[in-house]
Design an enzyme around this catalytic site. Structure first.
Site, PDB file in Angstrom:
ATOM      1  N   PHE A   1     -21.901 -13.211  -0.099  1.00  0.00           N
ATOM      2  CA  PHE A   1     -22.289 -12.528  -1.427  1.00  0.00           C
ATOM      3  C   PHE A   1     -23.380 -13.195  -2.159  1.00  0.00           C
ATOM      4  O   PHE A   1     -23.079 -14.148  -2.377  1.00  0.00           O
ATOM      5  CB  PHE A   1     -21.069 -12.074  -2.305  1.00  0.00           C
ATOM      6  CG  PHE A   1     -21.710 -11.024  -3.461  1.00  0.00           C
ATOM      7  CD1 PHE A   1     -21.752  -9.617  -3.122  1.00  0.00           C
ATOM      8  CD2 PHE A   1     -21.774 -11.565  -4.677  1.00  0.00           C
ATOM      9  CE1 PHE A   1     -22.411  -8.807  -4.093  1.00  0.00           C
ATOM     10  CE2 PHE A   1     -22.435 -10.685  -5.596  1.00  0.00           C
ATOM     11  CZ  PHE A   1     -22.568  -9.270  -5.362  1.00  0.00           C
TER      12      PHE A   1
ATOM     13  N   ASP B   1     -25.870 -21.416  -2.407  1.00  0.00           N
ATOM     14  CA  ASP B   1     -25.587 -20.446  -3.544  1.00  0.00           C
ATOM     15  C   ASP B   1     -24.609 -20.848  -4.247  1.00  0.00           C
ATOM     16  O   ASP B   1     -23.185 -20.695  -3.731  1.00  0.00           O
ATOM     17  CB  ASP B   1     -25.431 -19.045  -2.893  1.00  0.00           C
ATOM     18  CG  ASP B   1     -25.111 -18.142  -3.905  1.00  0.00           C
ATOM     19  OD1 ASP B   1     -24.829 -18.249  -5.156  1.00  0.00           O
ATOM     20  OD2 ASP B   1     -25.160 -16.717  -3.586  1.00  0.00           O
TER      21      ASP B   1
ATOM     22  N   LYS C   1     -23.397 -17.512 -13.555  1.00  0.00           N
ATOM     23  CA  LYS C   1     -21.987 -17.419 -13.892  1.00  0.00           C
ATOM     24  C   LYS C   1     -21.451 -18.671 -14.892  1.00  0.00           C
ATOM     25  O   LYS C   1     -21.895 -18.328 -16.073  1.00  0.00           O
ATOM     26  CB  LYS C   1     -21.077 -17.450 -12.687  1.00  0.00           C
ATOM     27  CG  LYS C   1     -21.284 -16.122 -11.901  1.00  0.00           C
ATOM     28  CD  LYS C   1     -19.955 -15.692 -11.031  1.00  0.00           C
ATOM     29  CE  LYS C   1     -20.308 -14.256 -10.563  1.00  0.00           C
ATOM     30  NZ  LYS C   1     -20.612 -14.076  -9.306  1.00  0.00           N
TER      31      LYS C   1
HETATM   32  C1  LIG Z   1     -21.691 -13.303  -8.536  1.00  0.00           C
HETATM   33  C2  LIG Z   1     -22.509 -13.746  -7.552  1.00  0.00           C
HETATM   34  C3  LIG Z   1     -23.880 -13.603  -7.420  1.00  0.00           C
HETATM   35  C4  LIG Z   1     -24.483 -12.719  -8.069  1.00  0.00           C
HETATM   36  O1  LIG Z   1     -24.752 -12.949  -9.325  1.00  0.00           O
HETATM   37  P1  LIG Z   1     -25.331 -11.787 -10.613  1.00  0.00           P
HETATM   38  O2  LIG Z   1     -25.043 -12.821 -11.732  1.00  0.00           O
HETATM   39  O3  LIG Z   1     -24.078 -10.881 -10.577  1.00  0.00           O
HETATM   40  O4  LIG Z   1     -26.444 -11.323 -10.149  1.00  0.00           O
HETATM   41  C5  LIG Z   1     -24.571 -14.374  -6.291  1.00  0.00           C
HETATM   42  N1  LIG Z   1     -23.942 -15.212  -5.551  1.00  0.00           N
HETATM   43  C6  LIG Z   1     -22.587 -15.456  -5.474  1.00  0.00           C
HETATM   44  C7  LIG Z   1     -22.127 -16.460  -4.711  1.00  0.00           C
HETATM   45  C8  LIG Z   1     -21.831 -14.823  -6.562  1.00  0.00           C
HETATM   46  O5  LIG Z   1     -20.531 -15.037  -6.545  1.00  0.00           O
END
Ligand SMILES: *Cc1c(COP(=O)(O)O)cnc(C)c1O
Length: 404
Positions: free
Chosen positions: A138, A223, A252
């Site tokens: 994701f 990521d 986050k």
């Molecule tokens: C939550 C998340 C995202 C997206 O972040 P947003 O602030 O919702 O755009 C991208 N990569 C990972 C691994 C995530 O957990």
């Protein structure tokens, strides 16, 4: 008369793309929350790995208040002191030399992917455009990031998708070898898949990706939107593995509840983001940067990071104790304070049924897919709150078992 919103108002006024729990929390302090009726909850959800210091931590409140009375926003027509301080501290504490600031994880990943493509064009030519990522991964909800993400249900049904994106199997180097080549521009990976079920990468897998990128002149993008800023027990999870990416994304926990994101990279790669190639109106917002700076400086200390590892063991012990009694989990896994408990065969697909029961018992948790109960609490959650939250969670699980 003043108006008190209700859960029905959500269905009335909001676009129907979410389905929130029935209660409406109105106040938080540390790892506890209170709803409109004054009922108290222990927070193991942490706003989906965002509230790194719980709710209304004084360090963050003070940073917000001080900056809020000084200067909020300028845009990138001007720079500002909090943004520069945040960028400096992130580079000093990581492999990176340069930082691009934005407001979310999706935006940080969008910047990373655009940078990788631009870097490849600058140094190797238009043909080097393939991006490899992983099933179940994701990376955000912009159309580029959601297409790179490995969950087709999120990217299908919106018309033609961006091209040049390939998916391999996570923790399976052979599947990557089958796709990688000199037309590979970048490999994007979460050091531990979050939304995909709390699945840590193996050391060999990440090392193999690093080697393949080096062999094929491709960029390795980590990521760390969910794993970053202390969540794994290190400032960033790459430090646990001792494997350095070329680009890293963060959001986050970075803002502890204030929307902020960052993309980190080296001088050589950053050069491809020349003037005008990319931007964000809110990126480097002074208020966001001041809060993120306070969060990073507070979290990146031996006391807090050791505390995360200690609390990881507590969470694991509690979950194992619950499991010995009730046999609901097949596996308990995770790093630091990002934990997943995979449901046993008898409770296949029923992780989400725990959440409303847990709310009734006074504890908030998350799921990561249909089969994994997920926890991403405050990095400084008090031990007493862990114990009480786990007692409440056990009652919810007892009720799940009784209803089976
Ligand atoms: C939550 C998340 C995202 C997206 O972040 P947003 O602030 O919702 O755009 C991208 N990569 C990972 C691994 C995530 O957990």
């Amino acid at each position: 008369m003043s108006y008190t919103p209700s859960r029905q108002d959500f269905d009335h006024y909001m676009t129907p793309n979410y389905s929130p729990q029935q209660i409406i929390p109105v106040r938080g302090e540390g790892s506890r929350l209170w709803d409109q009726e004054g009922r108290e909850y222990i927070d193991f959800a942490g706003g989906i790995a965002v509230n790194s210091l719980g709710h209304c931590h004084p360090v963050l409140v003070n940073a917000l208040k001080e900056q809020g009375e000084t200067l909020w926003h300028l845009s990138n027509v001007f720079t500002n002191e909090p943004a520069l301080k945040l960028a400096k501290t992130l580079t000093e504490r990581t492999f990176a030399d340069k930082v691009f600031l934005c407001s979310s994880g999706g935006e940080a990943n969008e910047a990373a992917l655009k940078l990788a493509r631009r870097w490849a064009v600058d140094h190797h030519g238009e043909h080097k455009d393939k991006i490899i990522s992983f099933y179940q991964s994701f990376h955000g909800r912009t159309f580029f990031t959601v297409s790179v993400g490995g969950q087709p249900k999120y990217s299908q049904g919106f018309g033609p998708v961006p091209g040049g994106i390939l998916h391999a199997s996570f923790n399976d180097l052979e599947s990557v070898r089958g796709l990688v080549g000199d037309d590979t521009c970048a490999i994007m990976v979460e050091p531990m898949q979050g939304e995909g079920g709390i699945v840590p990468a193996t050391q060999e897998f990440l090392q193999g990706l690093r080697d393949l990128c080096d062999e094929h002149n491709a960029l390795l993008i980590f990521d760390e939107v969910q794993t970053g800023v202390g969540r794994s027990g290190e400032l960033y999870a790459y430090k646990n593995f001792g494997i350095t990416p070329d680009i890293l994304t963060s959001a986050k926990s970075l803002g502890g509840g204030f929307p902020v994101g960052a993309m980190l990279t080296t001088d050589a790669i950053a050069a491809s983001l020349a003037i005008g190639t990319h931007g964000s109106t809110y990126g480097g917002n002074a208020l966001a940067s001041a809060v993120a700076l306070a969060a990073v400086e507070f979290i990146d200390t031996p006391e807090v990071l050791e505390g995360v590892k200690y609390r990881h063991d507590l969470f694991r012990e509690h979950l194992e104790t619950i499991n010995r009694k009730h046999g609901v989990f097949k596996e308990i896994r995770g790093m630091g304070l990002l934990m997943g408990a995979q449901m046993s065969d008898a409770f296949e697909g029923r992780a989400k049924d725990i959440l409303p029961l847990a709310i009734e018992e006074g504890v908030m948790a998350l799921i990561a897919g249909p089969n994994v109960l997920r926890m991403a609490p405050s990095l400084v959650i008090p031990e007493a709150d862990i114990a009480e939250g786990m007692a409440r969670l056990e009652r919810a699980i007892e009720r799940l078992v009784a209803s089976a």
